[in-house]
Design an enzyme around this catalytic site. Sequence first.
Site, PDB file in Angstrom:
ATOM      1  N   TYR A   1       0.839  -1.197   0.000  1.00 34.63           N
ATOM      2  CA  TYR A   1       0.000   0.000   0.000  1.00 34.63           C
ATOM      3  C   TYR A   1       0.879   1.254   0.000  1.00 34.63           C
ATOM      4  O   TYR A   1       0.709   2.159  -0.807  1.00 34.63           O
ATOM      5  CB  TYR A   1      -0.924  -0.012   1.228  1.00 34.63           C
TER       6      TYR A   1
ATOM      7  N   SER B   1     -33.762  21.635  10.549  1.00 31.42           N
ATOM      8  CA  SER B   1     -33.687  20.875  11.791  1.00 31.42           C
ATOM      9  C   SER B   1     -34.718  19.756  11.746  1.00 31.42           C
ATOM     10  O   SER B   1     -35.452  19.653  10.773  1.00 31.42           O
ATOM     11  CB  SER B   1     -34.108  21.825  12.866  1.00 31.42           C
TER      12      SER B   1
ATOM     13  N   LYS C   1     -30.466   8.640  15.602  1.00 29.40           N
ATOM     14  CA  LYS C   1     -30.097  10.045  15.483  1.00 29.40           C
ATOM     15  C   LYS C   1     -28.677  10.151  16.021  1.00 29.40           C
ATOM     16  O   LYS C   1     -28.402   9.840  17.182  1.00 29.40           O
ATOM     17  CB  LYS C   1     -31.030  10.935  16.289  1.00 29.40           C
TER      18      LYS C   1
ATOM     19  N   GLU D   1     -23.678  13.090   9.120  1.00 28.08           N
ATOM     20  CA  GLU D   1     -23.007  13.549  10.328  1.00 28.08           C
ATOM     21  C   GLU D   1     -21.552  13.130  10.315  1.00 28.08           C
ATOM     22  O   GLU D   1     -21.234  11.986   9.969  1.00 28.08           O
ATOM     23  CB  GLU D   1     -23.637  12.916  11.575  1.00 28.08           C
TER      24      GLU D   1
ATOM     25  N   CYS E   1      -2.997  21.220  50.511  1.00 29.24           N
ATOM     26  CA  CYS E   1      -1.886  21.906  51.175  1.00 29.24           C
ATOM     27  C   CYS E   1      -1.984  21.876  52.698  1.00 29.24           C
ATOM     28  O   CYS E   1      -1.043  22.277  53.383  1.00 29.24           O
ATOM     29  CB  CYS E   1      -1.794  23.350  50.692  1.00 29.24           C
TER      30      CYS E   1
ATOM     31  N   CYS F   1      -1.258  27.152  47.339  1.00 27.74           N
ATOM     32  CA  CYS F   1      -1.729  25.764  47.440  1.00 27.74           C
ATOM     33  C   CYS F   1      -1.423  25.050  46.117  1.00 27.74           C
ATOM     34  O   CYS F   1      -1.764  25.557  45.054  1.00 27.74           O
ATOM     35  CB  CYS F   1      -3.223  25.757  47.718  1.00 27.74           C
TER      36      CYS F   1
HETATM   37  S1  IVH Z   1     -32.448  13.598   8.709  1.00 29.20           S
HETATM   38  C1  IVH Z   1     -34.194  17.981   7.658  1.00 29.20           C
HETATM   39  N1  IVH Z   1     -31.379  11.756  10.133  1.00 29.20           N
HETATM   40  O1  IVH Z   1     -30.001  16.201  13.417  1.00 29.20           O
HETATM   41  C2  IVH Z   1     -34.103  16.716   8.376  1.00 29.20           C
HETATM   42  N2  IVH Z   1     -30.799  13.980  10.655  1.00 29.20           N
HETATM   43  O2  IVH Z   1     -31.741  18.011  14.772  1.00 29.20           O
HETATM   44  C3  IVH Z   1     -33.209  15.780   7.688  1.00 29.20           C
HETATM   45  N3  IVH Z   1     -29.191  14.195  12.490  1.00 29.20           N
HETATM   46  O3  IVH Z   1     -29.390  18.779  11.184  1.00 29.20           O
HETATM   47  C4  IVH Z   1     -32.212  15.281   8.589  1.00 29.20           C
HETATM   48  N4  IVH Z   1     -28.954  12.051  12.867  1.00 29.20           N
HETATM   49  O4  IVH Z   1     -27.743  16.879  11.123  1.00 29.20           O
HETATM   50  C5  IVH Z   1     -31.469  13.061   9.945  1.00 29.20           C
HETATM   51  N5  IVH Z   1     -30.475   9.972  11.270  1.00 29.20           N
HETATM   52  C6  IVH Z   1     -30.567  11.277  11.083  1.00 29.20           C
HETATM   53  C7  IVH Z   1     -29.844  12.186  11.860  1.00 29.20           C
HETATM   54  C8  IVH Z   1     -29.994  13.558  11.621  1.00 29.20           C
HETATM   55  C9  IVH Z   1     -28.583  13.262  13.226  1.00 29.20           C
HETATM   56  C10 IVH Z   1     -28.994  15.650  12.634  1.00 29.20           C
HETATM   57  C11 IVH Z   1     -29.027  16.410  11.347  1.00 29.20           C
HETATM   58  C12 IVH Z   1     -29.964  17.572  11.582  1.00 29.20           C
HETATM   59  C13 IVH Z   1     -30.148  17.538  13.053  1.00 29.20           C
HETATM   60  C14 IVH Z   1     -31.525  18.057  13.409  1.00 29.20           C
END
Ligand code: IVH
Length: 703
Positions: A37, A83, A116, A173, A414, A434
């Site tokens: 490699y 979000s 999540k 992420e 101390c 101290c």
């Molecule tokens: S879906 C617009 N799936 O959580 C929604 N988001 O609190 C589409 N996040 O900004 C996002 N795990 O960065 C999705 N399995 C997941 C996730 C996830 C973490 C983050 C994401 C988003 C934030 C919102």
Amino acid sequence: MTSEEAAVEMSRLSSELEKHNRLYYVEGTSEISDREYDEMFRTLELLEDRFPEHASANSPTKRVGGEPIDGFEQRAHDVPMLSIDDVFSEGELGEFFTRLQKNLNAEKIPVTIEPKIDGVAIALHYENGELAYAVTRGDGAVGDVVTENIRTISHLPLRLGADAPAWLEVRGEVFMPNAKFAEMNEARQEAGLATFKNPRNATAGALKLLDSREVAKRPLDFVAHGRGRIDGDVPASEKDFRDLLEKFNIPQNKPVYNAETFEEVVAAVERLDVERHDLPCATDGAVIKVNDVASRDQLGSTSRAPRWAAAFKYPPEQKETVLREISVQVGRTGTLTPVAELEPVLVSGTTVSRATLHNQDEIDRKDVRVGDTVIIEKAGEIIPAVVKVVLEKRPDSSEPFNLFNAVGGKCPSCGEPVVRPEGFVALKCNNPVCPAKSANQIKQLVSRKALDIDGVGTIVAEKLVERGVVNTIPDMFTLDAEMLATFNLGTDDEPRMLGAKNAAKIVETAKRAETAPLHRWLFGLGIPQVGESAARELARLHKDFGELRNSKILPVLAEMKTGDRKEDNPEIAEFEIASEVGPTVATSMLTFLESEAGIVLLERLAELGIDPQSDNYAPVPPKGEEGAGGVAGKTFVITGTLSAGRNEFKERILSLGGKVSGSISGKTDYLLAGEGGGSKRDKAESLGVEVISEEEFEELAGS
Ligand code: IVH
């Protein structure tokens, strides 16, 4: 070798190396030895050197990082990064599902359920199959372009191949695997570097580094969970999208479950709560998404979040364990903190053996005793807390814990008497020398935002104090490189020398730190209440320690009562003192300046010829025509290429009393824009923020 031949060979080597990267990192297997490699890698590097015209930014050789940059470009998201709405109970989850049923007018709703991830959101743009931009979420509309840093993630394909869509934006992420995080923190601790609180902080910190070679040393990873702009065939469902990820070897968020009824959703969410603990990364919930894209479009989004997704947040994991002992730590300001020493247990993926008990009041309130069985939890942060005592399991012999008695009224570090200052819940050690306090003071002094002295981290600071080499702050400036080189960081049985190189670095940066601006010193001295901003404001009002000692302003401020306004007080109105400096800061500053320890400290610094000067001294902000505008009090955002580094401009703005922000908002006064910097310029214009050139800035700055 001709240029054409080289191009073919380079492309072959790139694909081979990428393949082996994937086998190694993703599939955990390997078909070639490390040597083979390395050989391929080096050949490719050589060819890239000789034929730079064929060298690609996405070459596997670029994963080790490139030259540091001045600052990040910004890029507007083609599709806003939204979000997700959180739900915290089965009831709320039910309401979400019922809403889907109602709005889609169906009984069964095919949805997916996936973890999540508690990481940092990123958008990856592949243009014609090549990674072109990696952009952080930023404010959802505009983010930082961190492509170089993202290239260092070895699991991530940098090229997708010929049949990739013309544009593919994958979102996901960035995270640091728990185990790698722990390893990295240990290594940093060993090296005397600052450790990170949790994997998320470490990840966010790594992405912000301007030197991608440093990023390459951080074990970052990525999983995809969504998409942004796609030019080409748009997947019609979550399933299709995942097939697309699979096809291009883009790591995806797993496990993923399917469900159609509310009962199935609940079952999947519960199952995931068990399985998520075996995942390599931190998770804090389950994301439920409507499967097909037509239904998603029908449901639409609010300005904040899509209506087709919800995040079920798991309550922080709690564990039962036995509290073996309560130890006592002495902090930088001498505060005694009781710490629960626990029978080690695994909580949310990490072993926990200590938890803070804060102070006596907290111990009394929860009636925590040695020998108790306690419930601990880790809420978001890595630092766990004792939630409550399991009274049924309390041993008969147990006794209430009293911090004062436990330390026999003496500082455990101390041996000097401890006191409980009036109005405080905590016990304090007032001994200025101290050792426990000193070590923490030194850590504060050398920290990046203070004097930024290289090579002194937790271990080095503690050892220097423990072995009596450094007792007080001024001792840091009389260190001898030769002595330090053989300084033992280990134990008597297992000695470990600091080494000549580290020693020289410490002495050299300490020397440089002697002339650091006053505000850095003020912050570094660790005076209670004096944070970074307060220190800057104090340095704006006073030119050096001499002026601080004879300050006309501090005593007036210290006398102020709640509700008094600085601008109404004729003695100090003209100074336009910022909110960061008020009666509390002034009182604390005066206490320090008048204390025996403070007087001795400043005298010793003076003896050493250390007399830090303010670099932002402007006690009376300029008034009237000629001063109107100016830099003081104004908020700047900097973009594009300027004649010097952005950090240089930032420092100047701060020293002139202005503020610098990373993103444009309604509060921004000026966008200082060099060449390029397009997206920020657009945003400034749309918000009516004045865009100024470097020359206009110089005019404002009055130079
Ligand atoms: S879906 C617009 N799936 O959580 C929604 N988001 O609190 C589409 N996040 O900004 C996002 N795990 O960065 C999705 N399995 C997941 C996730 C996830 C973490 C983050 C994401 C988003 C934030 C919102």
